[in-house]
Design a protein around this motif. Structure first.
Motif, mmCIF file in Angstrom:
data_model
loop_
_atom_site.group_PDB
_atom_site.id
_atom_site.type_symbol
_atom_site.label_atom_id
_atom_site.label_comp_id
_atom_site.label_asym_id
_atom_site.label_seq_id
_atom_site.Cartn_x
_atom_site.Cartn_y
_atom_site.Cartn_z
ATOM 1 N N LEU A 286 0.890 -1.187 -0.038
ATOM 2 C CA LEU A 286 0.123 0.057 -0.073
ATOM 3 C C LEU A 286 1.022 1.262 0.020
ATOM 4 O O LEU A 286 1.979 1.180 0.485
ATOM 5 N N ASP A 287 0.376 2.168 -0.632
ATOM 6 C CA ASP A 287 1.185 3.492 -0.595
ATOM 7 C C ASP A 287 0.734 4.319 0.528
ATOM 8 O O ASP A 287 -0.102 3.884 1.384
ATOM 9 N N ARG A 289 -0.748 7.259 1.195
ATOM 10 C CA ARG A 289 -1.966 8.012 1.095
ATOM 11 C C ARG A 289 -2.929 6.685 1.620
ATOM 12 O O ARG A 289 -3.597 6.981 2.528
ATOM 13 N N THR A 290 -2.832 5.710 0.913
ATOM 14 C CA THR A 290 -3.768 4.513 1.452
ATOM 15 C C THR A 290 -3.590 4.135 2.970
ATOM 16 O O THR A 290 -4.632 3.908 3.572
ATOM 17 N N ARG A 291 -2.604 4.222 3.269
ATOM 18 C CA ARG A 291 -1.874 3.595 4.715
ATOM 19 C C ARG A 291 -2.733 4.773 5.634
ATOM 20 O O ARG A 291 -3.213 4.667 6.731
ATOM 21 N N CYS A 293 -5.333 6.560 5.219
ATOM 22 C CA CYS A 293 -6.938 6.416 5.096
ATOM 23 C C CYS A 293 -7.298 5.532 5.965
ATOM 24 O O CYS A 293 -8.114 5.494 6.722
ATOM 25 N N VAL A 294 -6.566 4.226 6.012
ATOM 26 C CA VAL A 294 -6.772 3.020 6.708
ATOM 27 C C VAL A 294 -6.584 3.380 8.144
ATOM 28 O O VAL A 294 -7.515 3.138 9.338
ATOM 29 N N LEU A 320 -3.081 13.718 1.208
ATOM 30 C CA LEU A 320 -4.558 13.714 1.397
ATOM 31 C C LEU A 320 -4.741 15.122 1.253
ATOM 32 O O LEU A 320 -4.393 16.000 2.105
ATOM 33 N N GLU A 324 -10.615 14.743 1.149
ATOM 34 C CA GLU A 324 -10.351 13.721 0.886
ATOM 35 C C GLU A 324 -10.484 13.010 2.417
ATOM 36 O O GLU A 324 -10.966 11.696 2.727
ATOM 37 N N VAL A 328 -13.237 10.299 4.150
ATOM 38 C CA VAL A 328 -12.648 9.116 5.126
ATOM 39 C C VAL A 328 -13.586 9.125 6.334
ATOM 40 O O VAL A 328 -14.174 8.243 6.512
#
Length: 359
Positions: A286-287, A289-291, A293-294, A320, A324, A328
């Motif tokens: 995961l990049d 940004r995705t981490r 979000c999680v 982000l 964005e 989330v």
């Protein structure tokens, strides 16, 4: 040089060199683990007739890829190239691993005879003998068959040139000048570079470590992949968790956390740096940004509002936008509950109203 790249673009570079007659496939068992932490570059041998020229070709590849200093591991001829690099370009080699390699690969005439044979008949006459040298477990496994297929299709001129490079190679009098942290790996069933060769390397290179692997012949990366991978991971430096922590959270936050560290909290801070930032945030799946979000979603669900503020700032650093982050939190309202999201919106609003860093 033909090459393949795996792992995160911002990982420390790790170059992997092959044995003569093999391709990048030689390292496939190690790549999944190594690519978690490193930018792994597997190169293939060109038709050059000296180890010095091959070493300079590796430097040329590194220059082309924008790589300065790198970690290096190589099998057989690949290991010899690494030793040459450590001697002639010590500023570029952070660490060295030589697997089933040697300071000298036997009498030159044998290599010249093999070069003549391959130029006349190709690599087909080598297949049976190579299978016996390469694999202690026999040549019947799928990885072994694939490597022998690669040998059957190997360019004869490249193979012959590499034989000539091996014929002229002799570093026995120079091992003491290698300064890079060095690992030597020997296969106990290796008839081509038996353990005595590895012991000579380990005795000659200052502070080198030696690992002997039972049941491994010359291509130990395939013959005993788990053992070779474990030896490499123990030798290579751990992921730089503190660097990643600073990149994500910012120097000011990390400096405050470090300043507050006590004897009571020191082990926990070390654990977080190594495990969360050095192992999880550096994984390639995961990049960032995705981490982010999680992480925001998980903190909303758990009601960890102080951590939420910290990671809202991190999410902005990771690219982000406020909109964005709002998306989330809206998603979290559906699956984590409206009261949790309401508190989260209040926390993030305060973060967004903070003055810019340094103001």
């Amino acid at each position: 040089m033909r090459h393949r790249i795996d792992g995160p673009a911002d990982g420390e570079p790790l170059l992997l060199g092959p044995s003569v007659g093999t391709t990048a496939r030689l390292w496939e068992p190690q790549v999944p683990e190594l690519a978690r932490r490193f930018r792994v570059i597997r190169y293939e041998l060109p038709a050059l007739d000296s180890v010095g020229k091959l070493a300079e070709a590796v430097i040329g590849l590194a220059d082309t890829l924008g790589i300065g200093a790198f970690h290096y591991a190589g099998v057989s001829l690949g290991g010899a190239i690494g030793a040459q690099l450590a001697l002639t370009r010590p500023d570029r080699v952070r660490s060295l691993a030589m697997i089933c390699s040697s300071a000298r690969f036997g009498e030159p005439e044998g290599w010249h005879e093999r070069a003549r044979l391959v130029r006349e008949q190709g690599t087909a006459p080598l297949l049976d003998a190579s299978g016996r040298r390469w694999f202690a477990a026999g040549a019947g496994t799928s990885p072994a068959k694939e490597l022998l297929d690669d040998l059957a299709g190997f360019d004869p001129e490249t193979y012959a040139a590499c034989c000539e490079a091996l014929a002229a190679y002799d570093l026995r009098g120079s091992l003491g000048a290698i300064a890079a942290p060095t690992l030597i790996v020997a296969g106990r069933e290796d008839p081509a570079t038996p353990p005595a060769h590895a012991r000579l390397l380990a005795d000659g290179i200052p502070e080198a470590s030696l690992v002997e692997i039972s049941g491994a012949a010359h291509l130990a990366t395939v013959d005993r992949p788990a053992q070779v991978t474990a030896a490499l991971l123990a030798h290579l430096p751990p992921a730089d968790g503190m660097r990643v922590r600073r990149e994500v959270l910012g120097d000011a936050h990390v400096d405050r956390a470090v300043a507050r560290t006590t004897a009571f909290t020191r082990d926990f801070q070390d654990f977080i740096t190594r495990y969360a930032w050095g192992e999880i945030w550096t994984r390639p799946g995961l990049d960032r940004r995705t981490r982010s979000c999680v992480t925001l979603t998980a903190l909303v669900a758990g009601g960890h509002l102080e951590e939420l503020a910290m990671h809202a700032r991190a999410a902005l650093r990771n690219g982000l936008s406020p909109d964005e982050i709002g998306e989330v939190l809206l998603q979290s309202a559906v699956y984590c509950g409206v009261p949790a999201a309401n508190a989260a919106f209040a926390v993030v609003q305060r973060v967004l109203e903070e003055p810019p860093s340094g103001a």
